[in-house]
Design a protein around this motif. Structure first.
Motif, PDB file in Angstrom:
ATOM      1  N   VAL A   1       0.824  -1.214   0.000  1.00 14.71           N
ATOM      2  CA  VAL A   1       0.000   0.000   0.000  1.00 14.71           C
ATOM      3  C   VAL A   1       0.857   1.263   0.000  1.00 14.71           C
ATOM      4  O   VAL A   1       1.086   1.857  -1.054  1.00 14.71           O
ATOM      5  CB  VAL A   1      -0.979   0.010   1.184  1.00 14.71           C
ATOM      6  CG1 VAL A   1      -1.990   1.143   1.029  1.00 14.71           C
ATOM      7  CG2 VAL A   1      -1.725  -1.321   1.284  1.00 14.71           C
ATOM      8  N   CYS A   2       1.316   1.691   1.160  1.00 18.21           N
ATOM      9  CA  CYS A   2       1.979   3.005   1.197  1.00 18.21           C
ATOM     10  C   CYS A   2       2.947   3.131   2.357  1.00 18.21           C
ATOM     11  O   CYS A   2       2.883   4.094   3.133  1.00 18.21           O
ATOM     12  CB  CYS A   2       0.949   4.132   1.246  1.00 18.21           C
ATOM     13  SG  CYS A   2      -0.296   3.976   2.542  1.00 18.21           S
ATOM     14  N   GLY A   3       3.829   2.160   2.511  1.00 10.34           N
ATOM     15  CA  GLY A   3       4.943   2.282   3.430  1.00 10.34           C
ATOM     16  C   GLY A   3       4.578   2.553   4.869  1.00 10.34           C
ATOM     17  O   GLY A   3       3.795   1.822   5.486  1.00 10.34           O
TER      18      GLY A   3
ATOM     19  N   SER B   1      12.467   1.894  -0.132  1.00  4.85           N
ATOM     20  CA  SER B   1      11.913   2.830  -1.116  1.00  4.85           C
ATOM     21  C   SER B   1      12.999   3.745  -1.672  1.00  4.85           C
ATOM     22  O   SER B   1      13.013   4.068  -2.864  1.00  4.85           O
ATOM     23  CB  SER B   1      10.804   3.669  -0.475  1.00  4.85           C
ATOM     24  OG  SER B   1       9.701   2.865  -0.116  1.00  4.85           O
ATOM     25  N   THR B   2      13.888   4.176  -0.791  1.00  2.04           N
ATOM     26  CA  THR B   2      14.993   5.036  -1.226  1.00  2.04           C
ATOM     27  C   THR B   2      15.906   4.298  -2.199  1.00  2.04           C
ATOM     28  O   THR B   2      16.352   4.851  -3.203  1.00  2.04           O
ATOM     29  CB  THR B   2      15.797   5.510  -0.004  1.00  2.04           C
ATOM     30  OG1 THR B   2      14.934   6.250   0.862  1.00  2.04           O
ATOM     31  CG2 THR B   2      16.963   6.383  -0.429  1.00  2.04           C
ATOM     32  N   LEU B   3      16.172   3.024  -1.912  1.00  2.00           N
ATOM     33  CA  LEU B   3      17.031   2.226  -2.794  1.00  2.00           C
ATOM     34  C   LEU B   3      16.384   2.014  -4.155  1.00  2.00           C
ATOM     35  O   LEU B   3      17.013   2.252  -5.196  1.00  2.00           O
ATOM     36  CB  LEU B   3      17.336   0.878  -2.129  1.00  2.00           C
ATOM     37  CG  LEU B   3      18.177  -0.109  -2.943  1.00  2.00           C
ATOM     38  CD1 LEU B   3      19.560   0.465  -3.213  1.00  2.00           C
ATOM     39  CD2 LEU B   3      18.278  -1.448  -2.220  1.00  2.00           C
ATOM     40  N   VAL B   4      15.124   1.575  -4.162  1.00  2.00           N
ATOM     41  CA  VAL B   4      14.474   1.266  -5.441  1.00  2.00           C
ATOM     42  C   VAL B   4      14.139   2.533  -6.218  1.00  2.00           C
ATOM     43  O   VAL B   4      13.971   2.493  -7.445  1.00  2.00           O
ATOM     44  CB  VAL B   4      13.211   0.407  -5.233  1.00  2.00           C
ATOM     45  CG1 VAL B   4      13.566  -0.897  -4.540  1.00  2.00           C
ATOM     46  CG2 VAL B   4      12.132   1.155  -4.448  1.00  2.00           C
ATOM     47  N   MET B   5      14.050   3.650  -5.509  1.00  2.00           N
ATOM     48  CA  MET B   5      13.842   4.928  -6.191  1.00  2.00           C
ATOM     49  C   MET B   5      14.943   5.177  -7.213  1.00  2.00           C
ATOM     50  O   MET B   5      14.713   5.760  -8.274  1.00  2.00           O
ATOM     51  CB  MET B   5      13.814   6.037  -5.133  1.00  2.00           C
ATOM     52  CG  MET B   5      13.866   7.450  -5.650  1.00  2.00           C
ATOM     53  SD  MET B   5      13.992   8.621  -4.268  1.00  2.00           S
ATOM     54  CE  MET B   5      14.254  10.147  -5.176  1.00  2.00           C
ATOM     55  N   VAL B   6      16.142   4.707  -6.901  1.00  2.00           N
ATOM     56  CA  VAL B   6      17.291   4.875  -7.793  1.00  2.00           C
ATOM     57  C   VAL B   6      17.391   3.714  -8.785  1.00  2.00           C
ATOM     58  O   VAL B   6      17.784   3.905  -9.940  1.00  2.00           O
ATOM     59  CB  VAL B   6      18.592   4.993  -6.969  1.00  2.00           C
ATOM     60  CG1 VAL B   6      19.803   5.109  -7.877  1.00  2.00           C
ATOM     61  CG2 VAL B   6      18.511   6.186  -6.029  1.00  2.00           C
ATOM     62  N   LEU B   7      17.018   2.507  -8.354  1.00  2.00           N
ATOM     63  CA  LEU B   7      17.225   1.312  -9.179  1.00  2.00           C
ATOM     64  C   LEU B   7      16.134   1.059 -10.213  1.00  2.00           C
ATOM     65  O   LEU B   7      16.417   0.541 -11.305  1.00  2.00           O
ATOM     66  CB  LEU B   7      17.341   0.072  -8.269  1.00  2.00           C
ATOM     67  CG  LEU B   7      18.528   0.026  -7.309  1.00  2.00           C
ATOM     68  CD1 LEU B   7      18.490  -1.256  -6.500  1.00  2.00           C
ATOM     69  CD2 LEU B   7      19.847   0.144  -8.072  1.00  2.00           C
TER      70      LEU B   7
ATOM     71  N   THR C   1       4.865  -0.060  -7.496  1.00  2.00           N
ATOM     72  CA  THR C   1       5.828  -0.907  -6.789  1.00  2.00           C
ATOM     73  C   THR C   1       6.594  -0.210  -5.663  1.00  2.00           C
ATOM     74  O   THR C   1       7.023  -0.872  -4.726  1.00  2.00           O
ATOM     75  CB  THR C   1       6.870  -1.483  -7.771  1.00  2.00           C
ATOM     76  OG1 THR C   1       7.504  -0.403  -8.470  1.00  2.00           O
ATOM     77  CG2 THR C   1       6.210  -2.416  -8.788  1.00  2.00           C
ATOM     78  N   ILE C   2       6.801   1.099  -5.759  1.00  2.00           N
ATOM     79  CA  ILE C   2       7.568   1.784  -4.713  1.00  2.00           C
ATOM     80  C   ILE C   2       6.668   2.002  -3.501  1.00  2.00           C
ATOM     81  O   ILE C   2       5.513   2.392  -3.628  1.00  2.00           O
ATOM     82  CB  ILE C   2       8.136   3.116  -5.238  1.00  2.00           C
ATOM     83  CG1 ILE C   2       9.093   2.839  -6.404  1.00  2.00           C
ATOM     84  CG2 ILE C   2       8.861   3.862  -4.133  1.00  2.00           C
ATOM     85  CD1 ILE C   2       9.694   4.076  -7.023  1.00  2.00           C
TER      86      ILE C   2
ATOM     87  N   GLN D   1       9.105   8.674  -2.320  1.00  2.00           N
ATOM     88  CA  GLN D   1      10.031   8.097  -3.292  1.00  2.00           C
ATOM     89  C   GLN D   1       9.374   7.886  -4.647  1.00  2.00           C
ATOM     90  O   GLN D   1      10.040   7.913  -5.681  1.00  2.00           O
ATOM     91  CB  GLN D   1      10.614   6.794  -2.761  1.00  2.00           C
ATOM     92  CG  GLN D   1      11.638   6.992  -1.662  1.00  2.00           C
ATOM     93  CD  GLN D   1      10.998   7.041  -0.293  1.00  2.00           C
ATOM     94  OE1 GLN D   1       9.796   7.262  -0.157  1.00  2.00           O
ATOM     95  NE2 GLN D   1      11.795   6.842   0.751  1.00  2.00           N
ATOM     96  N   VAL D   2       8.071   7.638  -4.660  1.00  2.00           N
ATOM     97  CA  VAL D   2       7.354   7.564  -5.937  1.00  2.00           C
ATOM     98  C   VAL D   2       7.474   8.897  -6.666  1.00  2.00           C
ATOM     99  O   VAL D   2       7.784   8.951  -7.862  1.00  2.00           O
ATOM    100  CB  VAL D   2       5.865   7.208  -5.713  1.00  2.00           C
ATOM    101  CG1 VAL D   2       5.075   7.365  -7.015  1.00  2.00           C
ATOM    102  CG2 VAL D   2       5.721   5.788  -5.188  1.00  2.00           C
ATOM    103  N   VAL D   3       7.228   9.970  -5.928  1.00  2.00           N
ATOM    104  CA  VAL D   3       7.312  11.305  -6.514  1.00  2.00           C
ATOM    105  C   VAL D   3       8.738  11.593  -6.981  1.00  2.00           C
ATOM    106  O   VAL D   3       8.968  12.037  -8.111  1.00  2.00           O
ATOM    107  CB  VAL D   3       6.858  12.367  -5.494  1.00  2.00           C
ATOM    108  CG1 VAL D   3       7.133  13.767  -6.009  1.00  2.00           C
ATOM    109  CG2 VAL D   3       5.371  12.198  -5.179  1.00  2.00           C
ATOM    110  N   GLY D   4       9.711  11.329  -6.099  1.00  2.00           N
ATOM    111  CA  GLY D   4      11.092  11.603  -6.439  1.00  2.00           C
ATOM    112  C   GLY D   4      11.563  10.810  -7.639  1.00  2.00           C
ATOM    113  O   GLY D   4      12.222  11.343  -8.534  1.00  2.00           O
ATOM    114  N   SER D   5      11.214   9.524  -7.673  1.00  4.75           N
ATOM    115  CA  SER D   5      11.656   8.663  -8.765  1.00  4.75           C
ATOM    116  C   SER D   5      10.976   9.041 -10.074  1.00  4.75           C
ATOM    117  O   SER D   5      11.624   9.148 -11.120  1.00  4.75           O
ATOM    118  CB  SER D   5      11.356   7.203  -8.415  1.00  4.75           C
ATOM    119  OG  SER D   5      11.831   6.343  -9.411  1.00  4.75           O
ATOM    120  N   GLY D   6       9.653   9.244 -10.018  1.00  6.13           N
ATOM    121  CA  GLY D   6       8.907   9.532 -11.242  1.00  6.13           C
ATOM    122  C   GLY D   6       9.304  10.839 -11.888  1.00  6.13           C
ATOM    123  O   GLY D   6       9.623  10.895 -13.084  1.00  6.13           O
TER     124      GLY D   6
END
Length: 349
Positions: free
Chosen positions: A141-143, A175-181, A203-204, A209-214
């Motif tokens: 859901v949401c961490g 989340s921080t890790l997968v945000m980059v990967l 998935t994040i 981190q969703v916002v940061g990654s996207g």
């Protein structure tokens, strides 16, 4: 005799003084990230959000002082939601409709399977199923928000408090890790912007981190990722109720769920509606355009400061100090969710 307005202002002033050090530190990291980004671009195109996150993590030691905690918490919990709500001004409701029922079904199925896998992994590794439910909900859901909500319906067991704390920290760290990967993975799989946004949003774990990654990839990817993630956020209440019902059936006891309504998501959708209607009201566009530009800029800075605060509060040492079985369960749920979403996106028409 003190004036009533002075007495009322005093608690507010005290509250602001408590928040100021942490907010100032996160803002300083955000400003530093904007200054470093052009220099980093000479070596590699690293987005300012990622740089803010990395600077924050590097400063986790001094940022752990109690004086910074209230302000950093406010940035991650309050400022982030305000900034995300304002993102609604960038998205039209037609964008949500364009995702289609197949995407919604993929998210629902992958979330359900992830929840079940959390309980199964916990059982298989000899941990309490309560931790499996916490890890499954945090991943699906949401961490952190899902962890805290789920803890209200998970029956008490000896390690429950420690497990809740670990799950919150693990959700942020993973989340921080997968945000980059995950963005490079999407590129390797040949995903287009919309499919990339769906994967990131589905998935994040945490919204930050969703916002940061996207948005680090592109605005189109970020918009899609936020929409998909908000769909998961809206499913928080039914997920927690279902987990509570399962524990009632299994053990005959469960706490009372206290799930805060996702107000920021409702505001996000309201602003999406405003943004969708404005093209049909050309007379209002001259006044709307500068307001939208200002609020969009405020949203960008709010996100950057929140990402910086998230990094400042992330301790790798805390994660590594936990037993390997807890880490294995959380890693397992993360991989299950990723595998199901990637498979679904590869076979969807």
């Amino acid at each position: 005799m003190a004036h009533p307005s002075s007495a009322a202002a005093s608690p507010l002033a005290d509250h602001l003084r408590r928040l100021l050090p942490g907010i100032a530190l996160a803002l300083a990291v955000a400003i530093a990230a904007t200054l470093v980004t052009p220099l980093a671009a000479l070596v590699a195109p690293i987005p300012s959000m990622v740089i803010a996150l990395l600077i924050g993590i590097a400063l986790n030691g001094p940022a752990s002082r109690p004086v910074f905690e209230p302000g950093l918490t406010w940035c991650v919990k309050k400022l982030l939601r305000i900034a995300i709500a304002l993102l609604g001004l960038r998205i039209a409701l037609l964008d949500i409709w364009d995702l289609g029922p197949a995407t919604a079904l993929l998210v629902l199925v992958s979330m359900a399977a992830t929840l079940v896998s959390g309980v199964w992994f916990a059982k298989a590794l000899g941990l309490d199923v309560g931790y499996g439910a916490l890890a499954g909900a945090a991943t699906a859901v949401c961490g952190a928000s899902a962890t805290l909500a789920t803890s209200s319906v998970v029956p008490a067991y000896p390690r429950k408090g420690a497990d809740v704390t670990f799950t919150v920290v693990a959700a942020n760290a993973v989340s921080t890790l997968v945000m980059v990967l995950y963005p490079p993975l999407c590129k390797a799989l040949g995903f287009d912007p919309q499919t990339t946004g769906i994967l990131l949003g589905a998935t994040i774990h945490d919204m930050a981190q969703v916002v940061g990654s996207g948005y680090a990839v592109s605005e189109a990817v970020g918009n899609t990722a936020v929409i998909v993630k908000l769909f998961r956020v809206f499913l928080l209440l039914p997920v927690v109720v279902a987990i509570g019902w399962w524990f009632v059936r299994r053990e005959g006891r469960a706490g009372e769920a206290k799930v805060p309504p996702p107000v920021f998501a409702l505001v996000f959708l309201a602003l999406c509606l405003v943004n969708s209607l404005m093209p049909a009201l050309p007379g209002l566009m001259p006044a709307y355009a500068p307001v939208k530009a200002f609020l969009s800029g405020a949203s960008n800075w709010g996100l950057l400061v929140a990402i910086a605060a998230l990094g400042l509060g992330t301790s790798i040492r805390t994660i590594l100090g936990t037993g390997w079985r807890h880490i294995a369960v959380f890693a397992g749920t993360t991989l299950v969710l990723l595998a199901l979403v990637v498979t679904g996106l590869l076979v969807l028409p």
